[in-house]
Each structure stands twice: as structure tokens, then as C-alpha cells.
Write a protein that holds these residues in place. Structure first.
Motif, mmCIF file in Angstrom:
data_model
loop_
_atom_site.group_PDB
_atom_site.id
_atom_site.type_symbol
_atom_site.label_atom_id
_atom_site.label_comp_id
_atom_site.label_asym_id
_atom_site.label_seq_id
_atom_site.Cartn_x
_atom_site.Cartn_y
_atom_site.Cartn_z
ATOM 1 N N GLN A 29 0.827 -1.208 0.000
ATOM 2 C CA GLN A 29 0.000 0.000 0.000
ATOM 3 C C GLN A 29 0.860 1.256 0.000
ATOM 4 N N ARG A 132 -9.649 11.386 -9.332
ATOM 5 C CA ARG A 132 -9.280 10.109 -9.953
ATOM 6 C C ARG A 132 -8.786 9.122 -8.911
ATOM 7 N N GLU A 133 -7.942 9.589 -7.995
ATOM 8 C CA GLU A 133 -7.426 8.740 -6.913
ATOM 9 C C GLU A 133 -7.503 9.531 -5.604
ATOM 10 N N GLY A 147 -12.212 6.182 -0.037
ATOM 11 C CA GLY A 147 -11.096 6.520 -0.915
ATOM 12 C C GLY A 147 -10.671 5.323 -1.742
ATOM 13 N N THR A 148 -9.669 5.512 -2.579
ATOM 14 C CA THR A 148 -9.183 4.426 -3.435
ATOM 15 C C THR A 148 -7.976 3.721 -2.836
ATOM 16 N N LEU A 149 -7.329 4.328 -1.832
ATOM 17 C CA LEU A 149 -6.182 3.707 -1.170
ATOM 18 C C LEU A 149 -6.102 4.230 0.252
#
Length: 346
Positions: A29, A132-133, A147-149
Motif C-alpha cells: 500500500q 481520480r485517486e 477513498g481508493t487507497l
């Protein structure tokens, strides 16, 4: 890369950047986060509304690092009346802050600090939804992984601890500006190293930061030993109506209280820490009416009761011993609902 720090006499001082305790966030991650940051030309940073030292300090520390990498950096928080709380105006790097209306509408990469939900981003919720991220850097147990991460460690005493690791992993170096921001986050979220979340890793991080030459006495003065005269009057009003009942101590502060002395909402943060001292109470609650007329509910526990779960049941969240939520009800109904959830958790 070893941080380039010096002691107060200006001598080079070696700092071991390895954490004293293992970080539960998988290396994959971290590597993904570095990859996303590496390929982004502009990075948009955000923290939760009405930021405290951990939120704003963590964000600005990483902002410094990104700017030194040559990235375009923009940072903000989603308050309707955008202003850095007075207690935090000593933090460096505020030239990187922009008002929510000047924030990118659809960021290529957004990094969010110290927010457990999208809702905690206030006016920047829509920006996060179209990004986008979205990398989330947080330490709240109530964080559901939006969120995405996620770079989330619920055992970390402060988001600043994760921000420090991100600085290192990006190849950054500690200097006094970055250390000031991180130290503000560390001391505010540990209650000046008084909370149960304090570990050897917390003190070792503090040592690394202080080794840059920080004047910790000056930072403490800014955070805890200054207030406008009106704060004393509003505090007196809050203490004048404080109530003790069955192990619960609580009070409230209205907009009218604040308006009488021109006191901004952000100045109310410390009242809960005075109320919570009550020996006869396990749980303390302070209701603070914001500028929109809603009640921001701050809660504290001495350990036996998990106020984080109580607040989560009421739409908020936080930690075992410190949490909060927003209520749109009256004071009486807000406290009635809180008592019901408190009984379930006790």
C-alpha cells in the motif's frame, strides 16, 4: 535517506527513522501511494473541517515534502468560513492553503488527512468524489476505508505519525518547518503525551522532531497558553450550566454566548478538556453550537466507556476515549439520544 537534522547548537544529529513499533500498513500500500504520487504533476491535499493540530499539521508537513519534490501542491479544508484556527496560525506553510472554491474540482490525485469519512471533508466532499485517486491517511478506528487507497493505522497515536512515515518514504528530510507541523499534530492528539495511546514510538518520534531545534515551549504556548478574554467569559457561561448525572458531566455553548464576545467557534475546542476533569464522571460531553445552528458534540471517556462507538451510532466517530458527532436536534433531544446510546455502551 536519513533525515538531516541538527541539535540546538547546530551540530549534525543522526536520527534513526525506523519506527519503534511495526506499522500494520502493508508495504504494497505504501508502494502504491508512492507510485501515485510519483506520476502526479499536481497533488491536492485536504484535511477535515475545523482542523486541529493533527489534521492541519500532518497535511502541511507532507505539502512541504511534495513541493520540494517539484510537485504542484494545493491544500485546503472544507469550512464555509475558511480560516485557519487562531491557535494554529503559527504553523509554517500556510501559503500553500487555498479556499475551498479555489480547490481543483476533479483532482488527479487527492490525499486526505485525519478524516474518517467523506462527510468530514465538508465542502470538499464533491471534490473527493470526482478525484481520480484518493489516498486516505488516518488513524481513526471508525474509518471505514473510503477513498481508493488507505494508509490507515488505528493504533497510531496521531495521523502525524503516518505523515512522518510518508515524508520519509518520499525521500524527504526533516527540517524545522516540517518538524513543527508534525510536532503540533503529535502533541495535540496525545494530549501533551498524557493519553493512553502514547507508546515508545511516540516519544521516539518526538525526539526526532525536537532534534531539529524546535522550541517546544513556544509551540506549547501557542497551543494551550493563549486565549482572548472573551474565551474566559464563554467558558464561565458553559461552566455555569454544567450538569452532573450518573457518571456523566455535560454542558453546552450557544451561538449567543459566542456572539456576545465575538468569539469564533474554533476557540471552543479546549472546553471539553476542562469539563472532563470531573472526578465523579466517567464520560464528559460538550455541545457547541456552530455558525449554522447545528450542535457539534465533543465527548471524552476515562477508559471504561467506548465513546467512539456511542458517537458512531449517532452518525459520528472517533476513538475509544475521544469522539464526536453532529446533531441537528435541540440540546434536550441531543442529550436524550446520547444517554440512550450511552446506556447501551455502559
Amino acid at each position: 535517506m536519513t533525515p538531516d537534522v541538527r541539535d540546538r547548537a547546530g551540530r549534525p544529529h543522526h536520527v534513526d527513522r525506523r519506527p519503534a513499533e511495526s506499522c500494520p500498513i502493508p508495504d504494497a500500500q505504501w508502494e502504491r501511494a508512492l507510485e501515485l504520487i510519483g506520476r502526479a504533476d499536481e497533488v491536492a491535499l485536504a484535511c477535515h473541517v475545523t482542523p486541529d493540530g493533527d489534521a492541519l499539521g500532518s497535511m502541511l508537513a507532507v505539502a512541504f515534502t511534495l513541493r520540494r519534490m517539484g510537485k504542484r501542491v494545493v491544500a485546503s479544508f472544507g469550512d464555509r468560513h475558511f480560516a485557519v484556527p487562531r491557535l494554529l496560525r503559527f504553523l509554517p506553510g500556510q501559503d500553500m492553503l487555498v479556499a475551498p472554491e479555489d480547490y481543483p474540482a476533479a483532482p488527479e490525485l487527492m490525499i486526505v488527512f485525519d478524516a474518517s469519512t467523506f462527510e468530514r471533508l465538508g465542502l470538499l466532499c464533491s471534490n473527493a468524489a470526482t478525484a481520480r485517486e484518493v489516498i486516505v491517511v488516518d488513524h481513526h478506528p471508525s474509518n471505514g476505508g473510503f477513498g481508493t487507497l488507505g494508509l490507515i493505522d488505528a493504533k497510531a497515536a496521531a495521523t502525524a505519525m503516518l505523515a512522518e512515515q510518508l515524508v520519509y518514504r518520499l525521500g524527504g528530510r526533516l527540517d524545522r518547518d516540517i518538524a513543527t507541523c508534525l510536532y503540533a499534530g503529535l502533541v495535540t492528539d496525545t494530549g501533551s503525551f498524557r493519553h493512553s495511546s502514547v507508546t515508545p514510538a511516540v516519544h521516539q518520534m518526538a525526539a526526532r522532531l525536537v532534534a531539529t531545534g524546535l522550541r517546544t515551549d513556544e509551540i506549547a504556548r501557542e497551543l494551550w497558553d493563549r486565549s482572548p478574554f472573551g474565551y474566559l467569559k464563554v467558558l464561565a457561561a458553559a461552566l455555569g450550566r454544567v450538569t452532573l448525572e450518573d457518571g456523566l458531566v455535560w454542558t453546552y455553548v450557544t451561538r449567543v454566548d459566542r456572539a456576545a464576545y465575538g468569539l469564533p467557534y474554533a476557540e471552543l475546542e479546549g472546553i471539553i478538556d476542562i469539563v472532563r476533569r470531573t472526578d465523579e464522571a466517567e464520560v464528559a460531553v460538550v455541545l457547541k453550537e456552530d455558525d449554522q445552528g447545528d450542535w457539534q458534540v465533543s465527548t471524552r471517556s476515562k477508559g471504561r466507556v467506548d465513546v467512539g462507538s456511542v458517537c458512531a451510532a449517532l452518525g459520528g466517530g472517533g476513538h475509544h476515549n475521544a469522539a464526536g458527532y453532529t446533531s441537528h436536534d435541540s440540546v434536550e433531544e441531543t442529550m436524550a439520544k446520547f444517554r440512550r446510546e450511552l446506556r447501551k455502551a455502559s
